[in-house]
Design a protein around this motif. Structure first.
Motif, mmCIF file in Angstrom:
data_model
loop_
_atom_site.group_PDB
_atom_site.id
_atom_site.type_symbol
_atom_site.label_atom_id
_atom_site.label_comp_id
_atom_site.label_asym_id
_atom_site.label_seq_id
_atom_site.Cartn_x
_atom_site.Cartn_y
_atom_site.Cartn_z
ATOM 1 N N LEU A 25 -45.294 -45.569 -7.940
ATOM 2 C CA LEU A 25 -46.489 -46.176 -9.032
ATOM 3 C C LEU A 25 -47.291 -45.239 -9.213
ATOM 4 O O LEU A 25 -47.742 -44.771 -10.366
ATOM 5 N N LEU A 26 -47.925 -44.788 -8.179
ATOM 6 C CA LEU A 26 -49.154 -43.841 -8.249
ATOM 7 C C LEU A 26 -48.678 -42.624 -8.867
ATOM 8 O O LEU A 26 -49.466 -41.992 -9.646
ATOM 9 N N TYR A 27 -47.530 -41.928 -8.505
ATOM 10 C CA TYR A 27 -47.045 -40.910 -9.286
ATOM 11 C C TYR A 27 -46.783 -41.070 -10.556
ATOM 12 O O TYR A 27 -47.265 -40.031 -11.544
ATOM 13 N N VAL A 28 -46.103 -41.872 -11.112
ATOM 14 C CA VAL A 28 -45.870 -42.213 -12.540
ATOM 15 C C VAL A 28 -47.519 -42.549 -13.251
ATOM 16 O O VAL A 28 -47.657 -41.855 -14.238
ATOM 17 N N ALA A 29 -48.427 -43.071 -12.644
ATOM 18 C CA ALA A 29 -49.649 -43.077 -12.979
ATOM 19 C C ALA A 29 -50.368 -41.738 -13.483
ATOM 20 O O ALA A 29 -51.007 -41.592 -14.329
ATOM 21 N N GLY A 30 -50.135 -40.898 -12.414
ATOM 22 C CA GLY A 30 -50.575 -39.589 -12.530
ATOM 23 C C GLY A 30 -50.162 -38.952 -13.378
ATOM 24 O O GLY A 30 -50.680 -38.039 -14.165
ATOM 25 N N VAL A 31 -48.680 -38.881 -13.766
ATOM 26 C CA VAL A 31 -48.117 -38.211 -14.876
ATOM 27 C C VAL A 31 -48.555 -38.975 -16.226
ATOM 28 O O VAL A 31 -48.779 -37.772 -17.171
ATOM 29 N N LEU A 32 -48.713 -40.094 -16.315
ATOM 30 C CA LEU A 32 -49.170 -40.764 -17.386
ATOM 31 C C LEU A 32 -50.760 -40.234 -17.806
ATOM 32 O O LEU A 32 -51.303 -40.116 -18.792
ATOM 33 N N ARG A 33 -51.378 -40.197 -16.768
ATOM 34 C CA ARG A 33 -52.979 -39.503 -16.802
ATOM 35 C C ARG A 33 -52.834 -38.355 -17.531
ATOM 36 O O ARG A 33 -53.727 -37.921 -18.381
ATOM 37 N N ALA A 34 -51.856 -37.520 -16.974
ATOM 38 C CA ALA A 34 -51.750 -36.010 -17.414
ATOM 39 C C ALA A 34 -51.278 -35.971 -18.798
ATOM 40 O O ALA A 34 -51.657 -35.095 -19.908
ATOM 41 N N PHE A 35 -50.361 -36.808 -19.216
ATOM 42 C CA PHE A 35 -49.421 -36.720 -20.428
ATOM 43 C C PHE A 35 -49.591 -38.047 -21.266
ATOM 44 O O PHE A 35 -48.768 -38.084 -22.450
ATOM 45 N N GLY A 36 -50.486 -38.982 -21.450
ATOM 46 C CA GLY A 36 -50.656 -39.872 -21.756
ATOM 47 C C GLY A 36 -51.209 -39.756 -23.247
ATOM 48 O O GLY A 36 -50.649 -40.380 -24.208
ATOM 49 N N ARG A 37 -51.923 -38.925 -23.592
ATOM 50 C CA ARG A 37 -52.398 -38.391 -24.849
ATOM 51 C C ARG A 37 -51.352 -37.860 -25.611
ATOM 52 O O ARG A 37 -51.089 -38.507 -26.827
ATOM 53 N N GLN A 38 -50.515 -37.006 -24.965
ATOM 54 C CA GLN A 38 -49.272 -36.605 -25.787
ATOM 55 C C GLN A 38 -48.281 -37.344 -26.094
ATOM 56 O O GLN A 38 -47.549 -37.231 -27.084
ATOM 57 N N LEU A 39 -48.119 -38.519 -25.212
ATOM 58 C CA LEU A 39 -47.136 -39.470 -25.774
ATOM 59 C C LEU A 39 -47.884 -40.657 -26.621
ATOM 60 O O LEU A 39 -47.117 -41.728 -26.842
ATOM 61 N N GLY A 40 -49.162 -40.614 -26.931
ATOM 62 C CA GLY A 40 -49.758 -41.402 -27.718
ATOM 63 C C GLY A 40 -50.008 -42.784 -26.966
ATOM 64 O O GLY A 40 -50.314 -43.781 -27.614
ATOM 65 N N LEU A 41 -50.313 -42.705 -25.501
ATOM 66 C CA LEU A 41 -50.454 -44.030 -24.842
ATOM 67 C C LEU A 41 -52.239 -44.197 -24.286
ATOM 68 O O LEU A 41 -52.426 -45.204 -24.093
ATOM 69 N N GLY A 42 -52.919 -43.169 -24.727
ATOM 70 C CA GLY A 42 -54.137 -43.186 -24.004
ATOM 71 C C GLY A 42 -54.175 -43.283 -22.494
ATOM 72 O O GLY A 42 -53.456 -42.655 -22.061
ATOM 73 N N GLU A 43 -55.445 -43.793 -22.014
ATOM 74 C CA GLU A 43 -55.553 -43.982 -20.690
ATOM 75 C C GLU A 43 -54.654 -45.297 -20.165
ATOM 76 O O GLU A 43 -54.668 -46.324 -20.853
ATOM 77 N N VAL A 44 -53.936 -45.022 -19.029
ATOM 78 C CA VAL A 44 -53.231 -46.149 -18.655
ATOM 79 C C VAL A 44 -53.822 -46.381 -17.062
ATOM 80 O O VAL A 44 -53.697 -45.353 -16.286
ATOM 81 N N ARG A 45 -54.413 -47.597 -16.845
ATOM 82 C CA ARG A 45 -54.711 -47.789 -15.537
ATOM 83 C C ARG A 45 -53.822 -48.289 -14.776
ATOM 84 O O ARG A 45 -52.648 -48.697 -15.004
ATOM 85 N N VAL A 46 -53.818 -47.809 -13.335
ATOM 86 C CA VAL A 46 -52.951 -48.359 -12.458
ATOM 87 C C VAL A 46 -52.588 -49.715 -12.413
ATOM 88 O O VAL A 46 -51.224 -50.100 -12.424
ATOM 89 N N ASP A 47 -53.414 -50.431 -12.461
ATOM 90 C CA ASP A 47 -53.217 -52.076 -12.668
ATOM 91 C C ASP A 47 -52.453 -52.527 -13.748
ATOM 92 O O ASP A 47 -51.665 -53.472 -13.516
ATOM 93 N N ALA A 48 -52.479 -52.021 -14.881
ATOM 94 C CA ALA A 48 -51.910 -52.264 -16.002
ATOM 95 C C ALA A 48 -50.411 -51.818 -15.993
ATOM 96 O O ALA A 48 -49.541 -52.613 -16.181
#
Length: 127
Positions: A25-48
């Motif tokens: 979960l924490l690894y995926v959160a880190g990947v989304l933190r790094a690439f969330g903007r490119q994926l069009g997701l914006g900020e993704v919180r760990v609890d979400a």
């Protein structure tokens, strides 16, 4: 009652993802933190993310993740647009309401052996 209440904000809430998968979960959160903007997701919180992956109900974040990943996997080419125009139209217009149908169509074509030479590379992205 509609289900379990969301975990409290902050670091001390009970997690929904099983303990052995917390590192993932924490690894995926880190990947989304790094690439969330490119994926069009914006900020993704760990609890979400925890609620999206470990909860019993589909969340808005889970739907946005699916749509973003499908767009990444299936880049419609000109040849694919000619051979499967309806599928390409669905891919260009992916949303929280249409992603499941587009994925189901791709999987059905794959399972039925109807994947043409143009569709096969896109479907290989699912494997």
């Amino acid at each position: 009652r509609r289900g379990a209440p969301p975990p409290p904000r902050g670091g001390g809430g009970a997690r929904r993802v099983p303990a052995p998968l917390l590192g993932d979960l924490l690894y995926v959160a880190g990947v989304l933190r790094a690439f969330g903007r490119q994926l069009g997701l914006g900020e993704v919180r760990v609890d979400a993310l925890d609620a999206a992956l470990g909860g019993g109900a589909t969340t808005a974040l889970a739907m946005r993740l699916h749509v973003s990943l499908l767009r990444l996997l299936f880049e419609p080419s000109a040849a694919l647009a000619r051979s499967h125009p309806a599928f390409c139209h669905a891919l260009r217009n992916l949303s929280a309401l249409t992603w499941a149908e587009a994925l189901a169509e791709a999987l059905l074509r794959l399972a039925d052996g109807q994947a043409t030479a143009e569709l096969a590379p896109a479907l290989r992205g699912l494997r």
